[in-house]
Design a protein around this motif. Structure first.
Motif, PDB file in Angstrom:
ATOM      1  N   LEU A   1       0.829  -1.206   0.000  1.00 17.37           N
ATOM      2  CA  LEU A   1       0.000   0.000   0.000  1.00 17.37           C
ATOM      3  C   LEU A   1       0.860   1.252   0.000  1.00 17.37           C
ATOM      4  N   ALA A   2       1.937   1.262   0.792  1.00 20.73           N
ATOM      5  CA  ALA A   2       2.835   2.421   0.820  1.00 20.73           C
ATOM      6  C   ALA A   2       3.413   2.683  -0.567  1.00 20.73           C
ATOM      7  N   ALA A   3       3.786   1.610  -1.260  1.00 19.42           N
ATOM      8  CA  ALA A   3       4.357   1.769  -2.596  1.00 19.42           C
ATOM      9  C   ALA A   3       3.330   2.320  -3.572  1.00 19.42           C
ATOM     10  N   VAL A   4       2.114   1.773  -3.551  1.00 20.37           N
ATOM     11  CA  VAL A   4       1.079   2.250  -4.472  1.00 20.37           C
ATOM     12  C   VAL A   4       0.705   3.692  -4.162  1.00 20.37           C
ATOM     13  N   ASP A   5       0.682   4.068  -2.879  1.00 25.25           N
ATOM     14  CA  ASP A   5       0.434   5.469  -2.515  1.00 25.25           C
ATOM     15  C   ASP A   5       1.475   6.386  -3.136  1.00 25.25           C
ATOM     16  N   VAL A   6       2.743   5.973  -3.110  1.00 21.70           N
ATOM     17  CA  VAL A   6       3.805   6.763  -3.736  1.00 21.70           C
ATOM     18  C   VAL A   6       3.557   6.893  -5.227  1.00 21.70           C
ATOM     19  N   LEU A   7       3.196   5.798  -5.884  1.00 22.32           N
ATOM     20  CA  LEU A   7       2.928   5.851  -7.324  1.00 22.32           C
ATOM     21  C   LEU A   7       1.748   6.767  -7.638  1.00 22.32           C
TER      22      LEU A   7
END
Length: 529
Positions: free
Chosen positions: A28-34
């Motif tokens: 989720l943290a990665a997708v939020d960054v994207l």
């Protein structure tokens, strides 16, 4: 398509970006960054930092990382080796004089200088778009505010509890409330949060210099280590040229030594001479071939793979057709080999892996680890950092290419991978789990290339590993297959825990979509948008 009547996971499909990793909070943290406009490099670092909080038995800022990336999903690859080095004062002769024959996973001498934080900063400086401090914000929040413990994490935490009680600082830092937390418990790491804040504010200097470094070095030296502040300050990740081999119209790319990705390449070159597609993917012949190719490749690995700054690693020989032919000629389809030394390294199934692809098709294969479960078990109460035990990967025999030397990097097991076809990256993937990793890379790749599985099916498929003189089969392999393997001469075992974990993202260039899978052996997920 999988049988929807049966338990399983579907592949995850998205257009704009995707992350697959071993914990949903990290994905989720990665997708939020994207979604905020960051790229795959940014997202991978954000996910890795979260994993350093929520999976402390598998990774941490006291560990190492490696990165293999395909900018724009093209043929040009970049590699970053973020493995730390032995302290300059480390000396194999001195340890032999103390009566040591090997470096124990529990020894203070197994602690190499952490390389991950420097690699994070170096990667973002060269290819990222966001500030490191912004990328660490989710990890800091989880460490300060708390996170719920997930099922596989709770199981592994409990398995490491007794060892943490034996190691200095282990219980203080990693057993909140005095015991391993149960599934669903909320855990906070305030001291680690302060260390992450120092990194967020000062970059690598907040970790390798100043108060954090002083606390870590003082702790290590108080317990017999020879680490110095200069060792920490000198830490530097290095850019490396990936290596590849072809396989049935594809190429598998790995990072060069001191990692052992070349082991997977040797296995593939050996297996290419057999018609795997004609074999049952879950049958005894396929498992036998994979095991024999692995045994041969590991035997070669152990004699040659080391830090190329200190030893000549004969890569041309290791990737030669001649060696592959010689290895293939030693395989008998009816009988397991004799006269080959069994692989007897530490058996563990930890480490974390992150696969990220963004809307521009930047594909980042990223792996971060502290080696054994909870690393060395030594943890500095002043900083909340638990230290890796990568030094256990060194040898102590004088003259061995991988002998311990000051400033040297050990043979390393964590390896990110990339599958290429027609000059483009088509699968960004990794299979965590210690020495099993090259076998996992080959198993997943051949599941796809030879058997036509999708990425989720390829990851789900039952695994085996020939280790410590036995062929250890997951319970997904039928008993009648185990009997057939035993008839070929393989001593058979059934491991308590499954072999590793894995994640993958397939890049469908023709349709402009991303297809992700995440291992049910872990708690993770593939998420896209």
């Amino acid at each position: 398509m999988r049988d929807l009547h049966l338990p399983g996971r579907s592949t995850v499909h998205a257009r704009n970006g995707m992350c697959a990793t071993s914990h949903p909070l990290a994905a989720l943290a990665a997708v939020d960054v994207l979604r905020r406009g960051g790229n795959a490099y940014d997202a991978a670092v954000a996910a890795s930092a979260v994993l350093c909080v929520v999976e402390p038995m598998s990774t941490g800022v006291g560990g190492d990382c490696f990165v293999l990336a395909a900018p724009g999903g093209g043929n040009r690859l970049i590699g970053l080796n973020g493995s730390g080095r032995a302290p300059r004062a480390a000396d194999a002769a001195a340890l032999r004089a103390e009566g040591m024959e090997t470096i124990s996973i529990d020894s203070i001498h197994s602690v190499t200088v952490p390389g991950a934080v420097d690699a994070w900063e170096r990667l973002i400086a060269a290819h990222g778009t966001m500030a490191l401090g912004d990328l660490l914000a989710p990890a800091i929040a989880h460490a300060e505010e708390g996170f719920p413990v997930s099922p596989r994490v709770a199981r592994d935490w409990k398995l490491g509890e007794a060892r943490l009680r034996r190691q200095a600082g282990g219980a203080d830092v990693l057993l909140p409330g005095g015991a391993a937390p149960a599934c669903g418990d909320i855990v906070r790491f305030p001291r680690l949060a302060r260390t992450l804040r120092a990194i967020a504010e000062k970059g690598r200097a907040g970790f390798y210099e100043g108060e954090v470094a002083q606390s870590m070095v003082a702790f290590l030296r108080a317990h017999g280590g020879v680490h110095t502040l200069d060792d920490f300050a000198a830490t530097e990740a290095t850019w490396v040229e990936p290596v590849r081999t072809s396989y049935r119209g594809y190429q598998l790319a790995e990072l060069p030594p001191n990692g052992h990705g070349v082991t997977a390449l040797m296995m593939l070159k050996t297996l290419e001479g057999f018609d795997l597609a004609a074999l049952d993917p879950s049958g005894a012949d396929r498992i036998h071939l994979e095991a024999e190719a692995a045994r041969l490749a590991f035997d070669v690995r152990d004699g040659h793979v080391a830090d190329p700054d200190f030893a000549a690693v004969p890569m041309d020989h290791l990737l030669s057709d001649r060696l592959a032919d010689e290895m293939r000629a030693r395989i008998d389809m009816e009988r397991a080999m004799t006269g080959i030394a069994p692989f007897t390294g530490p058996i563990y199934r930890d480490t974390v892996y992150v696969s990220v692809v963004d809307r521009d098709l930047n594909a980042v294969s990223f792996i971060n680890s502290i080696y054994f479960q909870f690393g060395s078990g030594f943890a500095d109460p002043g900083t909340g950092v638990n230290f890796q035990n990568r030094g256990a990967g060194f040898r102590l025999e004088e003259g061995h290419p991988n002998v311990l030397q000051g400033g040297k990097r050990p043979l390393h097991t964590i390896i990110p991978a990339m599958l290429m076809q027609d000059g483009r990256a088509v699968m960004c993937y990794g299979v965590m789990g210690g020495a099993y990793q090259p076998v996992g890379h080959v198993h997943v790749a051949t599941n796809i290339v030879d058997y036509g599985m999708d990425v989720q099916e390829a990851i789900d498929h039952a695994r085996s590993f020939h280790v410590a003189g036995r062929l250890e089969l997951e319970r997904g392999i039928d008993d009648h297959v185990a009997d057939q393997l035993a008839a070929k001469g393989h001593p058979i075992g059934r491991p308590d825990n499954p072999w590793g974990g894995g994640q993958a993202i397939w890049i469908d260039h023709a349709r402009g979509a991303l297809i992700g899978g995440s291992d049910p052996r872990k708690d993770g997920a593939a998420l896209g948008w």
